[in-house]
Write an enzyme that holds these catalytic residues in place. Structure first.
Site, PDB file in Angstrom:
ATOM      1  N   ALA B  10      45.703  47.414  32.980  1.00 39.30           N
ATOM      2  CA  ALA B  10      46.139  45.980  33.436  1.00 39.30           C
ATOM      3  C   ALA B  10      45.114  45.131  32.415  1.00 39.30           C
ATOM      4  O   ALA B  10      46.131  44.007  32.212  1.00 39.30           O
ATOM      5  CB  ALA B  10      45.919  45.641  35.296  1.00 39.30           C
ATOM      6  N   ALA B  11      44.310  45.249  32.724  1.00 43.29           N
ATOM      7  CA  ALA B  11      43.497  43.423  31.689  1.00 43.29           C
ATOM      8  C   ALA B  11      43.797  43.582  29.930  1.00 43.29           C
ATOM      9  O   ALA B  11      44.013  42.555  29.023  1.00 43.29           O
ATOM     10  CB  ALA B  11      42.199  43.884  31.489  1.00 43.29           C
ATOM     11  N   SER B  38      49.658  50.501  30.217  1.00 47.31           N
ATOM     12  CA  SER B  38      50.212  49.457  31.722  1.00 47.31           C
ATOM     13  C   SER B  38      50.220  50.554  32.528  1.00 47.31           C
ATOM     14  O   SER B  38      52.177  50.510  33.413  1.00 47.31           O
ATOM     15  CB  SER B  38      51.165  49.637  30.381  1.00 47.31           C
ATOM     16  OG  SER B  38      51.797  48.260  31.250  1.00 47.31           O
ATOM     17  N   CYS B  42      47.344  51.240  41.516  1.00 45.82           N
ATOM     18  CA  CYS B  42      47.370  51.246  42.478  1.00 45.82           C
ATOM     19  C   CYS B  42      48.059  51.791  43.504  1.00 45.82           C
ATOM     20  O   CYS B  42      48.108  52.011  44.107  1.00 45.82           O
ATOM     21  CB  CYS B  42      47.204  49.391  42.909  1.00 45.82           C
ATOM     22  SG  CYS B  42      46.428  48.597  42.402  1.00 45.82           S
ATOM     23  N   VAL B  79      39.129  55.143  20.719  1.00 44.79           N
ATOM     24  CA  VAL B  79      37.987  54.658  20.363  1.00 44.79           C
ATOM     25  C   VAL B  79      36.137  55.007  20.547  1.00 44.79           C
ATOM     26  O   VAL B  79      35.497  55.218  21.876  1.00 44.79           O
ATOM     27  CB  VAL B  79      37.612  53.200  19.604  1.00 44.79           C
ATOM     28  CG1 VAL B  79      36.647  52.591  19.337  1.00 44.79           C
ATOM     29  CG2 VAL B  79      39.136  52.752  19.536  1.00 44.79           C
ATOM     30  N   ASP B 281      38.213  46.465  34.275  1.00 45.81           N
ATOM     31  CA  ASP B 281      36.916  47.210  35.627  1.00 45.81           C
ATOM     32  C   ASP B 281      35.890  47.571  34.574  1.00 45.81           C
ATOM     33  O   ASP B 281      35.562  48.127  35.402  1.00 45.81           O
ATOM     34  CB  ASP B 281      38.053  48.395  36.068  1.00 45.81           C
ATOM     35  CG  ASP B 281      38.991  48.440  36.960  1.00 45.81           C
ATOM     36  OD1 ASP B 281      39.411  47.168  37.269  1.00 45.81           O
ATOM     37  OD2 ASP B 281      39.806  49.510  36.858  1.00 45.81           O
ATOM     38  N   ASN B 303      43.793  41.683  35.463  1.00 44.75           N
ATOM     39  CA  ASN B 303      45.583  41.641  35.044  1.00 44.75           C
ATOM     40  C   ASN B 303      44.547  39.934  34.452  1.00 44.75           C
ATOM     41  O   ASN B 303      45.483  39.635  34.183  1.00 44.75           O
ATOM     42  CB  ASN B 303      46.288  41.252  36.110  1.00 44.75           C
ATOM     43  CG  ASN B 303      47.509  40.630  35.662  1.00 44.75           C
ATOM     44  OD1 ASN B 303      48.039  39.850  34.929  1.00 44.75           O
ATOM     45  ND2 ASN B 303      48.146  41.415  35.610  1.00 44.75           N
ATOM     46  N   TYR B 425      54.282  27.087  61.440  1.00 42.24           N
ATOM     47  CA  TYR B 425      53.924  27.739  62.991  1.00 42.24           C
ATOM     48  C   TYR B 425      55.489  27.381  63.460  1.00 42.24           C
ATOM     49  O   TYR B 425      55.966  26.431  63.756  1.00 42.24           O
ATOM     50  CB  TYR B 425      53.136  27.034  64.075  1.00 42.24           C
ATOM     51  CG  TYR B 425      54.275  26.938  65.222  1.00 42.24           C
ATOM     52  CD1 TYR B 425      53.440  28.820  65.439  1.00 42.24           C
ATOM     53  CD2 TYR B 425      54.642  27.170  66.361  1.00 42.24           C
ATOM     54  CE1 TYR B 425      54.287  29.263  66.988  1.00 42.24           C
ATOM     55  CE2 TYR B 425      55.414  26.527  67.794  1.00 42.24           C
ATOM     56  CZ  TYR B 425      54.647  28.366  67.586  1.00 42.24           C
ATOM     57  OH  TYR B 425      55.903  28.743  69.082  1.00 42.24           O
TER      58      TYR B 425
END
Lengths: 458, 458
Positions: B10-11, B38, B42, B79, B281, B303, B425
């Protein structure tokens, strides 16, 4: 100490209950013209169709229940005069047509609003109704039972007209809706109006916008409606336009009336006359976004105002405040949820803001999660400060998006504040970034583009 | 100018896309250890059961799609070393096991988090899985296909364990859930935990709280789980505890690691080392309610962080800020929606607040509107200032209530602010006064009672 409350729907009954809770000794009397107090008026369209099964379901509390709390509720009573000097009231018992005098130490005016039928020829025919009180639905219900109307016409494309359209369709009627302006749901922008019109048409409602009714026709009973060069057969008409605050009594008593033609109150729901408070659909409040006087008659607001008025009347103090409203509203029409808070673009421009806006259609849950549906959201903001001015939404979860934006307005947040807001995400509940974040990011994108411009020049 | 991004979920992918948008010239390479970038992590529990039909649905963008935007995404590459002095990277191609060198001008660390299996005897048996990556669901899926497990055990009653429990039930398995603490959903108060446990049990899940797993048994394949004095047969185990940030590489490179064991970044997502940003994360952020360091690995936050890191890395400037999080979260377990924002009562007390709270069960719509269901809401506030500190909700519309409260926290509202908030409402959408207003009013009631005390003395 005697507290008299004029009106026993949302604001009046809430005020009475609050006053009783705060002061067990006070005498409390509520006068109510309609035969039942404590009516959930927002439920009336659903009673018509049987979605709400019984009229009793819409009566939150009977006079007997109020009596248990030592609150006297006198229904079918109309207060016809208020003498503020002597603190005397002239009251008519509508069952006997007799009048009597009463007195008050403190008075709360919660006389609400009424629907008025516009002076269209034929508006007095049988079968032409307004819808405001439970007694209206009783009359409409009787008419439907007696005459089994097949074709119905709604006049007015505001939320009452739209809710009634849905509920008459549920009864199997062929429904037409006539709106004088060029689109329905005029408090919203054109995207939402289009969605609503599409939803109406998809459900078989004939939508006629930009049309004023010229005449209702019929002998005794309505059998047709003429507008423009059209004439439709109709067996039933419900007029959903022309609601006005009931302020005549207060005005005669010398209470100040505002530019919106509703009663002026301060933040403590106090009127211009000593020992008189007011609350609910008969009062003018402030739109906290525009800062301007607003008259927005809604049941939830009336309830909140009643709490403040009842508290302050009971304590004779400025104990609680009601700061104003955002103009938040929501309605359902068939399967479409439509909500709004703050100002529309048009309203924001009229209030003097230079407006920026971003509208988008987003998913209501993760794209891969079953049952994904679309929802429209538009954020409206002030160009100079970024301050959020309003939002409108239509589609699945529009109620959630509206309430997020209402809370953001309540906290006076700007759209840059919303780019990183930490909302709740899991696949069943939204896309990874809420449509609110997406729209705020689009607005912020203008900043990026400006920045890119700077980079290109470097 | 060469930007290298370590991690492509995500990041990392968000940062890459943002950087590309802001700088069309920059070289951008993303290294990703897993075979696909990508991934919507979740959605993994729902892929297990087939609620999400195809694994492709969880891949937002393939490397080819990134290539179209001139972003190089190298999957199956790890890496293994960062030399910050020479700005060199040592990279292993996991397909060939060969290593090569690369260089960067600017680096974004988005290495995410991993699930670790606790050192329980038998944890290495076939049929004992963690669930973090798409490759994990591939393995679990193959195992289910080959061995058709009838009995499954979930270890851990957090949201992953709960979501997995639901999805294994959908596959017809008999599911047991074992939680070491004395209740599930420990981030919430006991009322919510009770609701979740009741929902699990109503759906046939065996819930064992206050139990630590002693051993997984079996020859080659798992066939049992021992805890306390119990032993359950099981054909499949999914361990949903023990997620840790992937920071080893960054730590070796000299990047500061925080008290939460995640990477320290400033509000611009910059690490302690020049030209290195971090997001997602693997980073530590601030809980904006407690003001304390927080590590809350969630896809939506990742994100948002990626957007900020990508923008600032592309511009080499403090263009955007990420202020922190509220700790908002939500999950669905069977038909129960459970959401939270800010601090639980326990967390608020630990953070040094003197806590007041009000919890209630409310209707999710007008009491008379068909389909009415219950929803629990608790507001948690600071006694001294009234400031809202947190909220938790379970039931119908918990997602809406959570997001309203998250927005209120974001605007630093207090509970007295919420008493008159103008939310949307209409009968299908809530009771006349939102549960948020009801709970805030209960909290304010303490004020009334104090006031009544004063009156009684007068």
């Amino acid at each position: 100490m005697r507290l008299v409350i004029l009106g026993g729907v949302a604001a009046g009954t809430k005020a009475a209950s609050r006053a009783r809770r705060l002061d067990p000794e006070m005498e409390i009397t509520v006068y109510q013209e309609e035969p039942e107090p404590s009516i959930s008026e927002c439920g009336l369209p659903y009673l018509l169709s049987g979605v709400v099964g019984k009229r009793e379901n819409l009566i939150a509390r009977t006079p007997e229940k109020f009596a248990d709390k030592d609150i006297e509720v006198l229904v079918r009573h109309r207060v016809e005069g208020v003498d503020t000097a002597s603190k005397k009231l002239s009251v008519r018992d509508l069952r006997t047509d007799e009048t009597f005098d009463d007195t008050y130490d403190r008075l709360i005016v919660a006389t609400g609003a009424r629907a008025v039928l516009p002076p269209i020829p034929g508006v007095d025919l049988d079968g032409v109704f307004k819808l405001r009180f439970l007694t209206d639905t009783d009359e409409i219900g009787r008419y439907i039972e007696e005459r089994s109307p097949r074709k119905a016409t709604i006049v007015g494309g505001g939320y009452i007209g739209l809710e009634v359209a849905e509920n008459l369709c549920r009864l199997g009627m062929e429904v037409s809706l006539i709106e004088g302006e060029d689109r329905v749901a005029l408090a919203y922008g054109p995207e939402v109006s289009e969605s609503v019109e599409a939803e109406l048409e998809a459900n078989g409602v004939g939508v006629y916008t930009g049309e004023m009714v010229d005449e209702f026709t019929g002998e005794g009973h309505v059998d047709g409606v003429k507008f423009g060069d059209r004439e439709l057969e109709t067996d039933l008409v419900i007029v959903g336009v022309g609601i006005r605050p009931n302020v005549e009594l207060a005005a005669e008593a010398g209470v100040e009336i505002g530019v919106t033609e509703a009663i002026v109150v301060d933040r403590h729901m106090k009127t211009s006359v000593s020992d008189i408070w007011a609350a609910g659909d008969c009062v003018q409040t402030t739109n906290l976004v525009s800062g301007r006087p607003a008259w927005i008659p809604l049941g939830d607001t009336a309830n909140q105002m009643g709490r403040v008025a009842g508290t302050n009347a009971a304590t004779d103090d400025e104990t609680l405040e009601f700061p104003g409203v955002l103009g938040t509203g929501i309605f359902k029409v068939f399967d479409l949820n439509v909500g709004k808070t703050g100002l529309s673009e048009k309203e924001a421009e009229e209030a003097g803001f230079e407006v920026v806006s971003a509208g988008l259609w987003a998913n209501d849950r993760a794209a891969y999660y079953p049952g994904v549906q679309k929802v429209f959201l538009k954020l409206i903001a002030d160009r100079a400060t970024g301050r959020l001015l309003g939002a409108e939404s239509a589609g699945s979860g529009a109620d959630k998006l509206t309430d997020i934006c209402a809370t953001a307005l309540w906290g006076r947040l700007s759209y840059p504040d919303l780019v990183n807001i930490d909302l709740a995400y899991a696949p069943p509940y939204g896309p990874a970034l809420s449509p609110v974040i997406q729209a705020a990011t689009i607005l912020s994108g203008k900043f990026d583009r400006a920045r890119e411009g700077v980079r290109a020049k470097e």
